[in-house]
Write a protein that holds these residues in place. Structure first.
Motif, PDB file in Angstrom:
ATOM      1  N   ASP A  85      60.870  -0.994 -23.547  1.00 45.62           N
ATOM      2  CA  ASP A  85      61.520   0.311 -23.654  1.00 45.62           C
ATOM      3  C   ASP A  85      61.066   1.280 -22.559  1.00 45.62           C
ATOM      4  OD1 ASP A  85      58.935   0.328 -24.848  1.00 45.62           O
ATOM      5  OD2 ASP A  85      59.413   2.206 -25.873  1.00 45.62           O
ATOM      6  N   LYS A  86      60.152   0.852 -21.699  1.00 41.58           N
ATOM      7  CA  LYS A  86      59.623   1.707 -20.635  1.00 41.58           C
ATOM      8  C   LYS A  86      59.897   1.080 -19.271  1.00 41.58           C
ATOM      9  CE  LYS A  86      57.054   4.579 -23.219  1.00 41.58           C
ATOM     10  NZ  LYS A  86      57.268   5.988 -23.278  1.00 41.58           N
ATOM     11  N   THR A  87      60.136   1.953 -18.285  1.00 39.32           N
ATOM     12  CA  THR A  87      60.242   1.503 -16.898  1.00 39.32           C
ATOM     13  C   THR A  87      58.909   1.770 -16.221  1.00 39.32           C
ATOM     14  OG1 THR A  87      60.937   3.650 -16.037  1.00 39.32           O
ATOM     15  CG2 THR A  87      62.675   2.178 -16.883  1.00 39.32           C
ATOM     16  N   PRO A  88      58.636   1.129 -15.095  1.00 47.59           N
ATOM     17  CA  PRO A  88      57.394   1.422 -14.383  1.00 47.59           C
ATOM     18  C   PRO A  88      57.226   2.918 -14.056  1.00 47.59           C
ATOM     19  CG  PRO A  88      58.307  -0.603 -13.562  1.00 47.59           C
ATOM     20  CD  PRO A  88      59.343  -0.007 -14.505  1.00 47.59           C
ATOM     21  N   ALA A  89      58.317   3.620 -13.827  1.00 40.57           N
ATOM     22  CA  ALA A  89      58.232   5.060 -13.538  1.00 40.57           C
ATOM     23  C   ALA A  89      57.724   5.845 -14.747  1.00 40.57           C
ATOM     24  CB  ALA A  89      59.597   5.591 -13.108  1.00 40.57           C
ATOM     25  N   GLU A  90      57.846   5.282 -15.949  1.00 37.08           N
ATOM     26  CA  GLU A  90      57.385   5.949 -17.170  1.00 37.08           C
ATOM     27  C   GLU A  90      55.967   5.551 -17.570  1.00 37.08           C
ATOM     28  OE1 GLU A  90      61.153   6.443 -19.978  1.00 37.08           O
ATOM     29  OE2 GLU A  90      60.948   4.391 -19.204  1.00 37.08           O
ATOM     30  N   ALA A  91      55.377   4.627 -16.847  1.00 35.47           N
ATOM     31  CA  ALA A  91      54.024   4.164 -17.176  1.00 35.47           C
ATOM     32  C   ALA A  91      52.992   5.223 -16.800  1.00 35.47           C
ATOM     33  CB  ALA A  91      53.736   2.860 -16.430  1.00 35.47           C
ATOM     34  N   ASP A  92      51.810   5.113 -17.400  1.00 32.46           N
ATOM     35  CA  ASP A  92      50.725   6.024 -17.045  1.00 32.46           C
ATOM     36  C   ASP A  92      50.391   5.909 -15.572  1.00 32.46           C
ATOM     37  OD1 ASP A  92      50.216   7.236 -19.503  1.00 32.46           O
ATOM     38  OD2 ASP A  92      48.923   5.598 -20.157  1.00 32.46           O
ATOM     39  N   THR A  93      49.949   7.013 -15.007  1.00 35.05           N
ATOM     40  CA  THR A  93      49.510   7.025 -13.612  1.00 35.05           C
ATOM     41  C   THR A  93      48.000   6.805 -13.561  1.00 35.05           C
ATOM     42  OG1 THR A  93      49.073   9.390 -13.598  1.00 35.05           O
ATOM     43  CG2 THR A  93      51.326   8.689 -13.009  1.00 35.05           C
ATOM     44  N   ILE A  94      47.509   6.528 -12.381  1.00 39.05           N
ATOM     45  CA  ILE A  94      46.066   6.357 -12.233  1.00 39.05           C
ATOM     46  C   ILE A  94      45.333   7.645 -12.608  1.00 39.05           C
ATOM     47  CG2 ILE A  94      45.988   6.914  -9.759  1.00 39.05           C
ATOM     48  CD1 ILE A  94      43.909   4.202 -11.574  1.00 39.05           C
ATOM     49  N   ASP A  95      45.936   8.799 -12.356  1.00 39.55           N
ATOM     50  CA  ASP A  95      45.291  10.061 -12.721  1.00 39.55           C
ATOM     51  C   ASP A  95      45.154  10.207 -14.236  1.00 39.55           C
ATOM     52  OD1 ASP A  95      44.877  10.838 -10.079  1.00 39.55           O
ATOM     53  OD2 ASP A  95      46.800  11.884  -9.959  1.00 39.55           O
ATOM     54  N   SER A  96      46.166   9.785 -15.003  1.00 35.94           N
ATOM     55  CA  SER A  96      46.055   9.885 -16.456  1.00 35.94           C
ATOM     56  C   SER A  96      45.008   8.920 -16.999  1.00 35.94           C
ATOM     57  CB  SER A  96      47.413   9.673 -17.131  1.00 35.94           C
ATOM     58  OG  SER A  96      47.890   8.362 -16.929  1.00 35.94           O
ATOM     59  N   ILE A  97      44.831   7.788 -16.342  1.00 39.27           N
ATOM     60  CA  ILE A  97      43.800   6.831 -16.755  1.00 39.27           C
ATOM     61  C   ILE A  97      42.422   7.390 -16.389  1.00 39.27           C
ATOM     62  CG2 ILE A  97      42.882   4.514 -16.371  1.00 39.27           C
ATOM     63  CD1 ILE A  97      45.920   3.746 -15.899  1.00 39.27           C
TER      64      ILE A  97
END
Length: 103
Positions: A85-97
């Motif tokens: 249900d998610k695209t790579p553009a909707e995945a967490d970013t390195i900053d959020s990790i």
């Protein structure tokens, strides 16, 4: 074993963990078939794939790391599920990790 990566910053993606935990036989069979469909090339036993799949990773914590280019490592990372249900553009970013660091 697979490498986890996130988008953001100066690089197209940042690696932050390698894991093989959480794979059932059914998941392993599905991902083998799907990853081979997404294959771009190989180097030895490493198969490179187009970044089109989002995985949800369960973890026990995030810590700073000099081992990974993203500067963080996930503690006890394991595959929870693949997110169709998610695209790579909707995945967490390195900053959020990085913001999850417990240090």
């Amino acid at each position: 074993m697979y490498k986890c990566a996130a988008q953001g910053g100066a690089a197209p993606s940042w690696s932050f963990c390698v894991t093989f935990k959480g794979l059932t036989d059914a998941t392993l069979a599905w991902q083998t078939e799907r990853f081979l469909e997404l294959e771009t090339h190989r180097e030895g036993i490493t198969v490179f794939v187009r970044p089109e799949i989002v995985a949800e990773i369960a973890l026990d914590g995030v810590q700073s790391s000099t081992r990974y280019p993203g500067g963080v490592a996930l503690r006890f990372a394991r595959l929870k599920t693949y997110r169709s249900d998610k695209t790579p553009a909707e995945a967490d970013t390195i900053d959020s990790i990085r913001a999850l660091r417990s240090e």
